[in-house]
Design an enzyme around this catalytic site. Structure first.
Site, mmCIF file in Angstrom:
data_model
loop_
_atom_site.group_PDB
_atom_site.id
_atom_site.type_symbol
_atom_site.label_atom_id
_atom_site.label_comp_id
_atom_site.label_asym_id
_atom_site.label_seq_id
_atom_site.Cartn_x
_atom_site.Cartn_y
_atom_site.Cartn_z
ATOM 1 N N GLU A 123 49.737 72.483 -15.177
ATOM 2 C CA GLU A 123 49.340 71.567 -14.096
ATOM 3 C C GLU A 123 48.342 72.233 -13.159
ATOM 4 O OE1 GLU A 123 49.529 68.252 -14.435
ATOM 5 O OE2 GLU A 123 51.707 68.458 -14.557
ATOM 6 N N THR A 163 45.599 73.276 -13.900
ATOM 7 C CA THR A 163 44.854 74.323 -14.613
ATOM 8 C C THR A 163 43.544 73.788 -15.178
ATOM 9 O OG1 THR A 163 46.280 73.753 -16.448
ATOM 10 C CG2 THR A 163 46.807 75.785 -15.273
ATOM 11 N N ASP A 164 43.446 72.461 -15.373
ATOM 12 C CA ASP A 164 42.264 71.946 -16.104
ATOM 13 C C ASP A 164 40.949 72.222 -15.381
ATOM 14 O OD1 ASP A 164 42.738 69.915 -14.202
ATOM 15 O OD2 ASP A 164 42.430 68.260 -15.620
ATOM 16 N N SER A 197 48.149 58.744 -15.082
ATOM 17 C CA SER A 197 46.751 58.528 -15.491
ATOM 18 C C SER A 197 46.391 57.067 -15.694
ATOM 19 C CB SER A 197 46.421 59.300 -16.774
ATOM 20 O OG SER A 197 46.353 60.635 -16.499
ATOM 21 N N SER A 198 46.816 56.244 -14.769
ATOM 22 C CA SER A 198 46.384 54.845 -14.823
ATOM 23 C C SER A 198 44.858 54.778 -14.708
ATOM 24 C CB SER A 198 47.054 54.020 -13.722
ATOM 25 O OG SER A 198 46.898 54.628 -12.465
ATOM 26 N N SER A 199 44.251 55.667 -13.927
ATOM 27 C CA SER A 199 42.795 55.635 -13.758
ATOM 28 C C SER A 199 42.078 55.998 -15.051
ATOM 29 C CB SER A 199 42.331 56.613 -12.678
ATOM 30 O OG SER A 199 43.099 56.490 -11.541
ATOM 31 N N GLU A 236 34.538 58.762 -12.695
ATOM 32 C CA GLU A 236 35.594 58.951 -11.677
ATOM 33 C C GLU A 236 35.081 59.825 -10.532
ATOM 34 O OE1 GLU A 236 39.500 59.270 -13.133
ATOM 35 O OE2 GLU A 236 40.320 59.985 -11.233
ATOM 36 N N ASP A 256 43.092 64.224 -18.226
ATOM 37 C CA ASP A 256 43.594 62.854 -18.385
ATOM 38 C C ASP A 256 42.725 62.051 -19.344
ATOM 39 O OD1 ASP A 256 45.213 63.826 -16.436
ATOM 40 O OD2 ASP A 256 44.395 62.597 -14.823
ATOM 41 N N TYR A 280 44.378 67.432 -3.157
ATOM 42 C CA TYR A 280 43.862 67.781 -4.484
ATOM 43 C C TYR A 280 42.530 68.528 -4.332
ATOM 44 C CZ TYR A 280 42.540 67.226 -9.426
ATOM 45 O OH TYR A 280 42.175 67.456 -10.732
HETATM 46 C C1 GLA Z 1 45.261 64.780 -11.982
HETATM 47 C C2 GLA Z 1 43.842 65.052 -12.458
HETATM 48 C C3 GLA Z 1 43.854 65.996 -13.661
HETATM 49 C C4 GLA Z 1 44.672 67.246 -13.376
HETATM 50 C C5 GLA Z 1 46.041 66.887 -12.798
HETATM 51 C C6 GLA Z 1 46.827 68.097 -12.361
HETATM 52 O O1 GLA Z 1 45.971 64.080 -12.952
HETATM 53 O O2 GLA Z 1 43.209 63.857 -12.821
HETATM 54 O O3 GLA Z 1 42.533 66.334 -14.010
HETATM 55 O O4 GLA Z 1 43.978 68.112 -12.528
HETATM 56 O O5 GLA Z 1 45.935 65.997 -11.701
HETATM 57 O O6 GLA Z 1 47.156 68.891 -13.448
#
Ligand code: GLA
Length: 400
Positions: free
Chosen positions: A38, A40-41, A145-147, A179, A191, A242
């Site tokens: 989490e 980390t992306d 990840s609705s978006s 986005e 996502d 975030y």
């Molecule tokens: C959201 C973001 C993702 C990721 C997560 C946390 O879902 O859209 O890219 O950073 O938070 O892991």
């Protein structure tokens, strides 16, 4: 709205009711659950998500013009949009009438995706007006990840309309760009990638540095099930926090003299501890340990070692709570209670945090009792009703 229908039927029925014809193009794109890895992306690290059995559907057809019409079959919300006059993200008012599209509204995601797709065609011709209906079974704003599922579904119908067929990673990248620029959310790539690339009965270990993905088999349903527990809360500070974590990670990397925290190690962090602040230190420690846990989790899953997988999930939650500080009392309550139930291998928050969902990996025969106990604790401590459902790894997005 007839929300009892599954989203495909809902989108189709709404389209027919409003436009008097069947949609010409349809697509579905799933939401996701991240098992571990989490935040980390956007640090070029590792993630281990699954696509789930909750989808966004987009149904579209040519509009007689001149305006395009976007409708949410879930809320009835309707936008009339002039796709002949593209507006830059800062200037949506010119393109949308009546009312104003604002950054972050569901229509801005669709608009951004179509805009970026059309720009790829490098043509002078205008985009033809389109009628587009969306319907979703991904809980909105719930951290599933609705978006991304909305972007990817819109992208797939947009590609059909424009006669395009993007490779999966390019589709994910375009959706993320929409986005960032049109919805104003500085998200990572996880996502969109899992919504596009998801594989049935498998999690994907994605290396976000080069976006390579390795499919890891999920345990058979007779051994373990993933249960999603929706806290039903979304704290207002989520978006700002975030971006703040992302900025702290960038400062940490700069202080450590590396390009991204992917390159950080415990040794480097200890050696350079005085070159960064306390917040940067905590964020870096989370990213370093979370990357290690995610790789270990993929191995544990691949070997069918569910006890090890569960322990890593528990440790991930602790790190997100204490070092990265993106949990909240509601998520902590769900996770702590679930972790204490018989048959639960592990539990953690999933997604960005500050509300949204937690997940538990549970023996199937114990899932019902574990959820009931967690719901009771949640009601007692927070006065809220828990909505929970089991899920499983599903294929990624597809044209219908
Ligand atoms: C959201 C973001 C993702 C990721 C997560 C946390 O879902 O859209 O890219 O950073 O938070 O892991």
């Amino acid at each position: 709205m007839n929300n009892a229908l599954e989203p495909g039927a809902r989108a189709r029925a709404t389209f027919r009711g409003r436009f008097g014809a069947d949609p010409q193009w349809m697509a579905r794109a799933p939401g996701r659950v991240n098992l571990i890895g989490e935040h980390t992306d956007y640090n070029a690290g590792f993630v281990l998500p699954i696509a789930i059995d909750r989808d966004c559907i987009a149904a579209a057809g040519p509009a007689p013009g001149p305006l395009s019409i976007f409708i949410s079959a879930d809320t009835g919300d309707t936008w009339e949009v002039d796709l002949g006059r593209w507006a830059e993200p800062e200037d949506f008012d010119a393109a949308f009438a009546p009312g104003r599209i604002h950054r972050g509204s569901w229509a801005s995601y669709i608009y951004g995706v179509l805009r970026l797709l059309h720009a790829r065609l490098a043509t002078d011709s205008l985009m033809r007006p389109v009628n587009l209906v969306i319907a979703s079974s991904v809980p909105l704003g719930g951290g599933l990840s609705s978006s991304a599922s909305l972007e990817v579904a819109a992208c797939l119908v947009g590609e059909q309309m424009l006669g395009m067929n993007l490779p999966g990673p390019a589709r994910a990248a375009l959706c993320r760009e929409a986005e960032h620029r049109y919805a104003g959310v500085p998200c990572g790539i996880m996502d969109q990638l899992i919504s596009v690339l998801g594989r049935e009965n498998h999690a994907l270990l994605i290396d976000c540095r080069d976006e390579s993905a390795r499919a890891i088999p999920m345990p058979p349903a007779s051994e373990a099930v993933v249960v999603v527990m929706n806290s039903g809360v979304r704290h207002a500070l989520a978006g700002g926090e975030y971006a703040a974590r992302k900025a702290a990670c960038e400062r940490a990397a700069a202080g450590l003299g590396i390009a991204t925290l992917r390159e950080a190690t415990r040794e480097l962090l200890e050696r350079r501890v005085h070159s960064i602040g306390e917040e940067e230190f905590r964020c870096a420690r989370h990213i370093i340990t979370e990357n290690t846990r995610t790789l270990a989790a993929a191995e544990a899953l691949a070997r069918g070692n569910l006890a090890a997988m569960g322990r890593l999930m528990n440790e991930s939650h602790a790190s997100l709570r204490h070092d990265y500080r993106v949990s909240c009392p509601e998520l902590d309550c769900l996770v702590e209670t679930a972790q204490q139930q018989p048959g639960v291998f592990g539990a953690r928050m999933t997604g960005a945090g500050f509300g949204g969902c937690a997940i538990a990996l549970v023996r199937p025969e114990d899932a019902h009792a574990a959820v009931a106990a967690t719901a009771a604790a949640y009601a007692a401590r927070h006065g809220r009703e828990l909505s929970a459902f089991p899920t499983s790894a599903q294929p990624g997005a597809a044209r219908l």
